[in-house]
Motif scaffolding. Structure first.
Motif, PDB file in Angstrom:
ATOM      1  N   ARG A  27       0.835  -1.204   0.000  1.00  0.00           N
ATOM      2  CA  ARG A  27       0.000   0.000   0.000  1.00  0.00           C
ATOM      3  C   ARG A  27       0.867   1.250   0.000  1.00  0.00           C
ATOM      4  NH1 ARG A  27      -3.536  -0.749   4.374  1.00  0.00           N
ATOM      5  NH2 ARG A  27      -5.035  -1.640   2.943  1.00  0.00           N
ATOM      6  N   PHE A  28       0.606   2.131  -0.975  1.00  0.00           N
ATOM      7  CA  PHE A  28       1.231   3.449  -1.012  1.00  0.00           C
ATOM      8  C   PHE A  28       0.245   4.449  -0.422  1.00  0.00           C
ATOM      9  CE2 PHE A  28       3.450   1.052  -4.197  1.00  0.00           C
ATOM     10  CZ  PHE A  28       4.754   1.534  -4.169  1.00  0.00           C
ATOM     11  N   VAL A  29       0.740   5.340   0.418  1.00  0.00           N
ATOM     12  CA  VAL A  29      -0.135   6.312   1.089  1.00  0.00           C
ATOM     13  C   VAL A  29       0.431   7.712   0.942  1.00  0.00           C
ATOM     14  CG1 VAL A  29      -1.153   7.021   3.287  1.00  0.00           C
ATOM     15  CG2 VAL A  29      -0.915   4.590   2.765  1.00  0.00           C
ATOM     16  N   TRP A  30      -0.432   8.635   0.552  1.00  0.00           N
ATOM     17  CA  TRP A  30      -0.104  10.063   0.516  1.00  0.00           C
ATOM     18  C   TRP A  30      -1.044  10.758   1.508  1.00  0.00           C
ATOM     19  CZ3 TRP A  30       3.492  13.350  -1.014  1.00  0.00           C
ATOM     20  CH2 TRP A  30       3.196  14.715  -1.060  1.00  0.00           C
ATOM     21  N   PRO A  31      -0.549  11.125   2.706  1.00  0.00           N
ATOM     22  CA  PRO A  31      -1.448  11.639   3.754  1.00  0.00           C
ATOM     23  C   PRO A  31      -1.510  13.157   3.839  1.00  0.00           C
ATOM     24  CG  PRO A  31       0.647  11.046   4.736  1.00  0.00           C
ATOM     25  CD  PRO A  31       0.805  10.841   3.248  1.00  0.00           C
ATOM     26  N   TYR A  32      -1.132  13.857   2.770  1.00  0.00           N
ATOM     27  CA  TYR A  32      -1.003  15.316   2.871  1.00  0.00           C
ATOM     28  C   TYR A  32      -2.038  16.079   2.039  1.00  0.00           C
ATOM     29  CZ  TYR A  32       3.456  13.559   4.537  1.00  0.00           C
ATOM     30  OH  TYR A  32       4.424  12.862   5.216  1.00  0.00           O
ATOM     31  N   GLY A  33      -3.108  15.418   1.621  1.00  0.00           N
ATOM     32  CA  GLY A  33      -4.186  16.112   0.943  1.00  0.00           C
ATOM     33  C   GLY A  33      -3.956  16.325  -0.540  1.00  0.00           C
ATOM     34  N   GLY A  34      -4.937  16.931  -1.197  1.00  0.00           N
ATOM     35  CA  GLY A  34      -4.905  17.181  -2.623  1.00  0.00           C
ATOM     36  C   GLY A  34      -6.245  16.842  -3.244  1.00  0.00           C
ATOM     37  N   GLN A  63      -4.622   6.553  -0.999  1.00  0.00           N
ATOM     38  CA  GLN A  63      -3.911   5.291  -1.009  1.00  0.00           C
ATOM     39  C   GLN A  63      -4.078   4.582  -2.347  1.00  0.00           C
ATOM     40  OE1 GLN A  63      -5.447   2.430   1.758  1.00  0.00           O
ATOM     41  NE2 GLN A  63      -7.482   2.366   0.846  1.00  0.00           N
ATOM     42  N   ALA A  64      -3.128   3.704  -2.644  1.00  0.00           N
ATOM     43  CA  ALA A  64      -3.217   2.796  -3.774  1.00  0.00           C
ATOM     44  C   ALA A  64      -2.488   1.526  -3.382  1.00  0.00           C
ATOM     45  CB  ALA A  64      -2.593   3.403  -5.028  1.00  0.00           C
ATOM     46  N   SER A 122      12.371   8.594   8.940  1.00  0.00           N
ATOM     47  CA  SER A 122      12.391   7.598   7.876  1.00  0.00           C
ATOM     48  C   SER A 122      11.249   6.599   8.006  1.00  0.00           C
ATOM     49  CB  SER A 122      13.719   6.844   7.896  1.00  0.00           C
ATOM     50  OG  SER A 122      13.845   6.107   9.101  1.00  0.00           O
ATOM     51  N   ARG A 123      10.120   7.027   8.583  1.00  0.00           N
ATOM     52  CA  ARG A 123       8.986   6.127   8.728  1.00  0.00           C
ATOM     53  C   ARG A 123       8.345   5.879   7.367  1.00  0.00           C
ATOM     54  NH1 ARG A 123       5.737   9.017  13.395  1.00  0.00           N
ATOM     55  NH2 ARG A 123       7.517  10.231  13.995  1.00  0.00           N
ATOM     56  N   MET A 124       7.986   4.638   7.098  1.00  0.00           N
ATOM     57  CA  MET A 124       7.387   4.296   5.822  1.00  0.00           C
ATOM     58  C   MET A 124       5.874   4.432   5.914  1.00  0.00           C
ATOM     59  SD  MET A 124       9.894   3.544   3.879  1.00  0.00           S
ATOM     60  CE  MET A 124       9.136   2.625   2.552  1.00  0.00           C
ATOM     61  N   ASN A 125       5.271   5.132   4.961  1.00  0.00           N
ATOM     62  CA  ASN A 125       3.820   5.236   4.915  1.00  0.00           C
ATOM     63  C   ASN A 125       3.267   4.116   4.059  1.00  0.00           C
ATOM     64  OD1 ASN A 125       3.597   7.379   6.549  1.00  0.00           O
ATOM     65  ND2 ASN A 125       3.410   8.910   4.960  1.00  0.00           N
ATOM     66  N   MET A 126       3.702   2.878   4.312  1.00  0.00           N
ATOM     67  CA  MET A 126       3.250   1.731   3.540  1.00  0.00           C
ATOM     68  C   MET A 126       2.957   0.592   4.478  1.00  0.00           C
ATOM     69  SD  MET A 126       5.813   1.711   0.349  1.00  0.00           S
ATOM     70  CE  MET A 126       5.966   3.139  -0.698  1.00  0.00           C
ATOM     71  N   ASP A 127       2.117  -0.302   4.028  1.00  0.00           N
ATOM     72  CA  ASP A 127       1.889  -1.513   4.796  1.00  0.00           C
ATOM     73  C   ASP A 127       1.405  -2.593   3.866  1.00  0.00           C
ATOM     74  OD1 ASP A 127      -1.160  -1.656   4.823  1.00  0.00           O
ATOM     75  OD2 ASP A 127      -0.779   0.378   5.525  1.00  0.00           O
TER      76      ASP A 127
END
Length: 496
Positions: A27-34, A63-64, A122-127
């Motif tokens: 999972r790719f995550v973009w948590p900063y809006g748009g 997310q994707a 360096s935290r990954m926004n993926m799981d």
């Protein structure tokens, strides 16, 4: 070659990328809006933008889910027509400028370390899938080892969004019990009599009623009794025990405001008291409690536009709101990714400082033979609701809280003791059965958890009435390792 996943996966916002061989759902995550967000990278040969979907209930988190082969991948986000990279994730400078990188392996332990590494910045926004996402590394004795990975920022943001959504959709009516009673005190009652009432009724707080104005104007709390006792000790000539017999709540509150040089957040006789209405959202009530630094707010209803003839319905508290959150999410923890994570992996609470750390402060703790005066001073000066009582090895024995002070109202004990001569042990015995040994964790006095316990367990302990702090102890020794309070939980969940 690239292909979208099956319809069900596509409807859920997932995107499949076939790269041949064994793959891992990532999972790719973009948590900063748009408004429109895409992800692209080496796994698409940078030739295709994969659409990302807003997480349900979290419009600023996109997310994707892609199926990637093990190996090193580079990627960037395309947000509203601009290329962006996540500055909180590992990056390198490559052919396409600064890009994020991901090293993907089939082995779970390595994957788990990649999901939310403990290295700052360096935290990954993926799981990976939900089952793996909710697992954590544990030792054979059930404890979490040093260096346990921190929960990912994406999991925190998703959980915060869903909690806020729930609190915004529910009102104070959800807090009202089917039946019960709320005791209010007239401001012209003597202070001494008022605390006898609190003690006999077994309640820590009572709303104050001004019959002349026809309004609720404040709250009487254990802090008032603490300050009164300290006043008697240090300025006995100003307020003797005989004067306490007739000294009214109103007179005390006004004297308190003048003595401490600031408005009392729970006493506003000439303006509207901080209160809640039945129609307010739970989020608004929680924010009101935190911003005013108070533990309880009266829920008042009036059918008149001018607020006349008010009815006292309930006393709302953070613990009551937390109980609603626990009840709602308990059977659907997948909707709140952080609930099953160990509390030590979440930036929450106060912890015993590590040796050599110059920027941290030790936890406030006392021995049972310390004076009651020192305990009361600590409660007031540190602005906390309770203090852990520990032995010479810092093992938890009991706790002294603000509400314990009302035990001194029994048989007028406060009239013939000195606070600096009575020990905490003796003070606690006043409120317990004579045959109860000191250090016996009866009822809900001491709520303990381990650092490896999930956040949900800590929240459920704090949701019990009268509990304001949970003590994190070491398994076996009960040595205090940290403290998590109600306000800690809500400041974290509401990002305040």
């Amino acid at each position: 070659m690239f292909s979208h996943g099956a319809d069900s996966a596509h409807d859920a916002g997932a995107v499949g990328v076939s790269t041949g061989g064994a793959t891992v759902p990532t999972r790719f995550v973009w948590p900063y809006g748009g408004k429109r967000v895409f992800v692209s990278g080496s796994f698409t040969r940078w030739s295709e933008h994969l659409p990302m979907s807003p997480v349900e209930g979290c419009p600023t988190v996109f997310q994707a889910i892609c199926s990637l082969s093990p190996g090193i991948h580079e990627y960037k986000f395309f947000v509203d027509g601009e290329w962006r990279h996540d500055e909180r994730q590992p990056t390198i400078s490559g052919e396409f400028g600064i890009v994020n990188t991901l090293y993907l392996t089939r082995e779970f332990n390595q994957l788990n370390a990649l999901l939310s590494p403990s290295t700052p910045g360096s935290r990954m926004n993926m799981d990976v899938d939900n089952e793996n996402f909710q697992r954590t590394v544990t030792l054979s004795d059930g404890t979490v080892p040093e260096g346990t990975p921190r929960v990912s920022e994406a999991a925190i943001q998703i959980s915060r969004c869903r909690v806020s959504e729930y609190l915004n959709l529910h009102t104070c009516y959800d807090l009202l019990p089917d039946s019960g009673k709320v005791i209010a005190l007239d401001i012209n009652l003597p202070v001494k009599q008022s605390f006898h009432i609190l003690h006999e009724q077994g309640i820590p707080v009572a709303p104050l009623w001004d019959s002349f104005r026809g309004q609720f104007v404040g709250l009487l709390s254990p802090l008032d009794f603490i300050l009164i006792l300290r006043e008697l000790e240090t300025h006995g000539s100003n307020l003797t025990e005989e004067q306490l017999e007739t000294h009214t709540i109103s007179a005390w509150k006004e004297a308190k405001r003048q003595t401490y040089g600031r408005n009392d957040g729970q006493w506003r006789p000439h303006q509207h008291l901080v209160h809640a209405t039945p129609y307010e959202s739970l989020r608004d009530i929680a924010v009101k409690l935190l911003q005013n630094g108070i533990s309880t707010v009266p829920v008042i209803y009036s059918s008149s536009s001018d607020g006349s003839f008010p009815q006292l319905l309930h006393l709302a508290s953070l613990s009551g709101i937390l109980k609603c959150i626990c009840r709602y999410f308990k059977n659907s923890t997948c909707n709140l990714p952080i609930l099953n994570q160990p509390v030590c992996s979440i930036p929450l609470g106060s912890w015993v400082p590590k040796i050599g750390d110059p920027n941290s402060r030790p936890l406030a703790m006392l021995r049972p033979n310390a004076s009651l005066s020192s305990a009361l001073n600590m409660l007031v000066q540190a602005g906390v609701s309770s203090v852990p009582i520990v032995d010479e090895n810092d093992a938890l024995l009991d706790t002294y809280s603000r509400s314990d002070i009302t035990a001194l109202a029994k048989d007028k004990v406060y009239t013939h003791v000195r606070l600096d001569e009575m020990t905490i042990h003796q003070a606690l015995q006043l409120g317990q059965d004579a045959n109860t040994p000191f250090g016996f964790f009866n009822g809900q006095r001491c709520q303990m958890c381990l650092r490896s316990d999930p956040l949900l367990k800590v929240m459920e302990r704090l949701a019990n009435p009268g509990v304001r702090r949970v003590f994190i102890v070491e398994a076996g020794s009960k040595r205090v390792e940290g403290i998590i309070s109600l306000s800690d939980i809500f400041k974290f969940l509401l990002s305040l």
